[in-house]
Design a protein around this motif. Sequence first.
Motif, PDB file in Angstrom:
ATOM      1  N   THR A 102       0.506  -2.623  10.762  1.00 26.24           N
ATOM      2  CA  THR A 102       1.302  -1.551  11.349  1.00 26.24           C
ATOM      3  C   THR A 102       1.874  -1.982  12.689  1.00 26.24           C
ATOM      4  OG1 THR A 102      -0.080   0.111  10.271  1.00 26.24           O
ATOM      5  CG2 THR A 102       1.266   0.848  12.113  1.00 26.24           C
ATOM      6  N   GLU A 117       0.836  -1.196   0.000  1.00 22.39           N
ATOM      7  CA  GLU A 117       0.000   0.000   0.000  1.00 22.39           C
ATOM      8  C   GLU A 117       0.877   1.254   0.000  1.00 22.39           C
ATOM      9  OE1 GLU A 117      -2.784   1.441  -0.074  1.00 22.39           O
ATOM     10  OE2 GLU A 117      -4.412   0.039   0.259  1.00 22.39           O
ATOM     11  N   GLY A 147       0.233   3.960   1.626  1.00 23.79           N
ATOM     12  CA  GLY A 147       0.148   4.710   2.872  1.00 23.79           C
ATOM     13  C   GLY A 147      -0.921   5.781   2.818  1.00 23.79           C
ATOM     14  N   PHE A 184      -3.709  -2.184   6.281  1.00 22.84           N
ATOM     15  CA  PHE A 184      -2.302  -1.968   6.615  1.00 22.84           C
ATOM     16  C   PHE A 184      -1.948  -2.840   7.820  1.00 22.84           C
ATOM     17  CE2 PHE A 184      -4.213   1.909   5.031  1.00 22.84           C
ATOM     18  CZ  PHE A 184      -3.351   2.331   4.030  1.00 22.84           C
ATOM     19  N   GLN A 218       5.451   1.895  12.193  1.00 26.77           N
ATOM     20  CA  GLN A 218       5.982   1.472  10.902  1.00 26.77           C
ATOM     21  C   GLN A 218       4.983   0.606  10.158  1.00 26.77           C
ATOM     22  OE1 GLN A 218       9.280  -1.307  10.926  1.00 26.77           O
ATOM     23  NE2 GLN A 218      10.223  -0.305   9.181  1.00 26.77           N
ATOM     24  N   ASP A 219       4.789   0.929   8.896  1.00 32.99           N
ATOM     25  CA  ASP A 219       4.017   0.072   8.002  1.00 32.99           C
ATOM     26  C   ASP A 219       4.892  -1.136   7.676  1.00 32.99           C
ATOM     27  OD1 ASP A 219       2.728  -1.171   5.868  1.00 32.99           O
ATOM     28  OD2 ASP A 219       1.944   0.702   5.084  1.00 32.99           O
ATOM     29  N   PHE A 256       4.098   5.220   9.360  1.00 30.58           N
ATOM     30  CA  PHE A 256       2.636   5.180   9.247  1.00 30.58           C
ATOM     31  C   PHE A 256       2.055   6.253  10.153  1.00 30.58           C
ATOM     32  CE2 PHE A 256      -1.603   3.723  10.464  1.00 30.58           C
ATOM     33  CZ  PHE A 256      -2.147   3.411   9.224  1.00 30.58           C
TER      34      PHE A 256
END
Length: 500
Positions: free
Chosen positions: A480, A97, A99, A478, A109-110, A117
């Motif tokens: 994360t 993705e 973001g 997501f 953090q993704d 993120f």
Amino acid sequence: MSSSPRASASPLFTPRRTDRRAVRATRDRLAAARARARDAARPARRRTERGPDPDLRPTYPAFGRPGPASARGGRLALPEHRMTTAVAAGAYPFLAEGGLGAHGIYIGQDVHAEAAFTFDPFQLYGRLEGFTNPNAVVAGVIGMGKSALAKSLALRAVAFGYKIYVPCDPKAEWSVVAEALGGQTIALGPGLPGRLNPLDAPAKPAGITAGDWAAEVRKRRLMLLGSLARTVLGRDLTPMEHTALDVALDEVVIRATASGTTPLLGDVAALLASSDRLDAASGEPTGRLGRAAEDLAHALRRLVHGDLAGLFDAPSTVAFDPQAPMLTIDLSRLGSTGDDTGLVLAMTCASAWMESALADPAGGRRWVVYDEAWRVMRHLALLERMQSQWKLSRGMGIANVMVIHRLSDLLSAGDAGSRGRALAEGLLSDCSTRVIYRQEADQLAAAGALLGLTGVETQAVAALTKGRGLWKIAGRSFITQHLLHPVERDLFDTDARMHS
């Protein structure tokens, strides 16, 4: 006896006038034929030498196919191909993705994109397609970090100018956060000096006439009294009981205004318990209204002389500070015995008192956090109050955050088809943001059904580690990893007693 066939080769007749090139070619073919004849006459030997099988030698040399068919020289021209990003995501599923952008509160953090993120519902509203409201739900088993995420969001949101309200802190975990931010904490419970009068009239917002505001205050007070009575009685009020509440409240407000004081719950309960005074105030000499209000009077008496005596039957000892960055109401002294009735009554009063700030259009954008929401979703009166805040979140500029353990907690609000179940499922529908931490194996099916998770997302939820959650935002997903600052880690530590 028959013998095996033998291979042989003999010279061929060569015409006299054949040129030298043809003669040499004929001799070469004869030599090759003789060699093949010798090989065919030899017995088959077992292959013992190591190395590549001569029968599997490459068709072309290492430098590629020779000749014009090698596709070298820049003469190969393929037509260009265009596709949408949706098609590209299916053709190349390994893409991550993009973001939500760099604007907002830093979360962590993704995991897939390996990028920062950020999240801010007020920034996403109107900018992200399908993001229809700023409300969020956070679900996860104990110890996976859902409460730490809610506290981290609140603490970091203050840096963006947002204010934080926590109408119910059942475990006294938010008090240290409010203290660190310079906020305000109101602790209510037996033996504590805090008093809260839920009938306090909030300050009149600008742009509203005195008459309109008086009607609004009266409506809120009646809704509060009705919610308290329904919670204690465990049923809806009859029309006569509604009339008795109207009459009693109006009479108490008239007397308080004449004496320059604030109406109290104790005054309303006392008037309901006096049949003669209630009948006289209503103008009905028959006594029917007084008899109809007997159960109602006993229900409100619990707030004055019962287990909640001394909490809501006196003038407020604290004043609401609209400039405070955080306001929390500590109710950890209530509901510890397993009976949540006292906690629900206290939260109903506290929520009504706090709504005076939420209704102020000049109050700015605010976050309202319902921690341990599973305890209050079992009570219809609180669900109705929460639904009102969820529906009006955009108009009031608030982002509601509901923290629960399991998605199936929403189903415990009532039986299938009941109003409680419908209200609880409506709260989930009005959350454009869903954060799911690890769920137990027996809860995956319910979580997937309620949230519409795909098979891959369901497997991901089962394998999530501490601090790592699946974020579902307006149809986008997501994974994360929530990152905590060392100061936050010490401030949010809910396992301190387990380590001491």
